[in-house]
Design a protein around this motif. Structure first.
Motif, PDB file in Angstrom:
ATOM      1  N   GLU A  85       0.826  -1.211   0.000  1.00 12.32           N
ATOM      2  CA  GLU A  85       0.000   0.000   0.000  1.00 12.32           C
ATOM      3  C   GLU A  85       0.859   1.260   0.000  1.00 12.32           C
ATOM      4  O   GLU A  85       0.562   2.237  -0.699  1.00 12.32           O
ATOM      5  CB  GLU A  85      -0.927  -0.008   1.212  1.00 12.32           C
ATOM      6  N   GLN A  86       1.935   1.240   0.791  1.00 13.18           N
ATOM      7  CA  GLN A  86       2.829   2.396   0.832  1.00 13.18           C
ATOM      8  C   GLN A  86       3.532   2.592  -0.504  1.00 13.18           C
ATOM      9  O   GLN A  86       3.697   3.726  -0.966  1.00 13.18           O
ATOM     10  CB  GLN A  86       3.853   2.223   1.949  1.00 13.18           C
ATOM     11  N   GLU A  89       1.034   4.130  -2.984  1.00 16.01           N
ATOM     12  CA  GLU A  89       0.749   5.536  -2.695  1.00 16.01           C
ATOM     13  C   GLU A  89       1.968   6.406  -2.982  1.00 16.01           C
ATOM     14  O   GLU A  89       1.837   7.527  -3.492  1.00 16.01           O
ATOM     15  CB  GLU A  89       0.319   5.713  -1.245  1.00 16.01           C
ATOM     16  N   LYS A  92       2.275   7.287  -6.716  1.00 19.67           N
ATOM     17  CA  LYS A  92       1.306   8.308  -7.108  1.00 19.67           C
ATOM     18  C   LYS A  92       1.702   9.686  -6.578  1.00 19.67           C
ATOM     19  O   LYS A  92       1.626  10.689  -7.299  1.00 19.67           O
ATOM     20  CB  LYS A  92      -0.079   7.928  -6.588  1.00 19.67           C
ATOM     21  N   LEU A  93       2.130   9.737  -5.306  1.00 15.77           N
ATOM     22  CA  LEU A  93       2.507  11.015  -4.712  1.00 15.77           C
ATOM     23  C   LEU A  93       3.778  11.573  -5.346  1.00 15.77           C
ATOM     24  O   LEU A  93       3.908  12.786  -5.535  1.00 15.77           O
ATOM     25  CB  LEU A  93       2.708  10.847  -3.206  1.00 15.77           C
ATOM     26  N   GLN A 186       6.426   6.044   6.099  1.00 12.62           N
ATOM     27  CA  GLN A 186       5.176   6.785   6.239  1.00 12.62           C
ATOM     28  C   GLN A 186       5.430   8.263   6.485  1.00 12.62           C
ATOM     29  O   GLN A 186       4.615   9.113   6.096  1.00 12.62           O
ATOM     30  CB  GLN A 186       4.341   6.196   7.382  1.00 12.62           C
ATOM     31  N   ILE A 189       5.763   9.803   3.111  1.00 12.46           N
ATOM     32  CA  ILE A 189       4.458   9.804   2.452  1.00 12.46           C
ATOM     33  C   ILE A 189       3.574  10.920   3.011  1.00 12.46           C
ATOM     34  O   ILE A 189       2.899  11.637   2.258  1.00 12.46           O
ATOM     35  CB  ILE A 189       3.780   8.428   2.615  1.00 12.46           C
ATOM     36  N   THR A 190       3.605  11.101   4.312  1.00 15.46           N
ATOM     37  CA  THR A 190       2.808  12.155   4.934  1.00 15.46           C
ATOM     38  C   THR A 190       3.222  13.527   4.431  1.00 15.46           C
ATOM     39  O   THR A 190       2.363  14.382   4.116  1.00 15.46           O
ATOM     40  CB  THR A 190       2.940  12.090   6.466  1.00 15.46           C
ATOM     41  N   ARG A 193       2.035  14.021   0.907  1.00 15.53           N
ATOM     42  CA  ARG A 193       0.602  14.313   0.899  1.00 15.53           C
ATOM     43  C   ARG A 193       0.355  15.797   1.142  1.00 15.53           C
ATOM     44  O   ARG A 193      -0.471  16.429   0.483  1.00 15.53           O
ATOM     45  CB  ARG A 193      -0.109  13.506   1.990  1.00 15.53           C
ATOM     46  N   ALA A 200      -3.975  17.062  -6.063  1.00 14.53           N
ATOM     47  CA  ALA A 200      -4.134  15.634  -6.355  1.00 14.53           C
ATOM     48  C   ALA A 200      -5.173  15.453  -7.437  1.00 14.53           C
ATOM     49  O   ALA A 200      -6.168  16.181  -7.498  1.00 14.53           O
ATOM     50  CB  ALA A 200      -4.546  14.889  -5.085  1.00 14.53           C
TER      51      ALA A 200
END
Length: 202
Positions: A85-86, A89, A92-93, A186, A189-190, A193, A200
């Motif tokens: 999942e990470q 994501e 995409k990010l 994470q 990733i944060t 985001r 997005a």
């Protein structure tokens, strides 16, 4: 979050690439790079809202850059410890982060011209050499584009500016962010985001 050196170099590269293209097929690595400039100009030259410019540049990235491969490389050793999942994501990010940053900064550079100076085969595809010729007699910038070939189609996997790999530099910067977040993917990733939230894809 990120040091400016990598992105500043990248913006200059693509701004310098905004030059007339030569007709080309995807099977010709040098022509792929020559064509990239005029396509970027077509995408970004109009006075469109930023959200529209980001969307246009996102399409350009997907067509001309090997985004999944670059994303895996820049995450480095942390790719192996990230969950599925990470990973999904992050890819995409990462794409969104690059699209936002490039489309925002490209308009800041004018007056450069772009010249492809040669190409050579590489283990995974080809390397295309070029120069960014800057105004006011400034020294030219040497730019090497590394492309990977798949079924006769070439996509960009890295850009080296005066010998400095942008993918390697980005990997170092991301690793620093992760390390400052206790070694947790994470944390990166944060932050991505937060950087890309307003732009997005819907």
């Amino acid at each position: 979050m990120m040091r400016r050196s990598l992105l500043t170099a990248a913006f200059i590269v693509l701004a310098g690439a905004l030059a007339p293209a030569i007709p080309a097929a995807a099977a010709d690595p040098a022509a792929v790079i020559s064509n990239l400039g005029s396509r970027a100009l077509e995408v970004l030259s109009k006075n469109a809202p930023q959200s529209q410019r980001v969307a246009r540049f996102r399409e350009l990235l997907r067509e001309d850059f090997a985004v999944p491969e670059i994303a895996r490389f820049v995450l480095g050793r942390y790719w192996n410890v990230a969950t599925e999942e990470q990973r999904a994501e992050f890819v995409k990010l990462f794409e969104e982060y690059i699209a936002l940053a490039y489309s925002t900064r490209l308009a800041e550079y004018t007056g450069e011209t772009f010249k492809v100076t040669g190409s050579r085969p590489d283990a995974d595809g080809a390397v295309v050499s070029s120069q960014i010729l800057r105004p006011a007699g400034a020294a030219p910038v040497k730019v090497d584009w590394r492309l990977i070939g798949r079924n006769g189609v070439y996509k960009i996997s890295d850009v080296s500016v005066d010998g400095i790999s942008m993918a390697v530099t980005q990997r170092s910067e991301f690793a620093s962010v992760i390390q400052h977040n206790g070694g947790q993917v994470q944390g990166l990733i944060t932050q991505l985001r937060e950087k890309t939230g307003n732009f997005a894809p819907r």
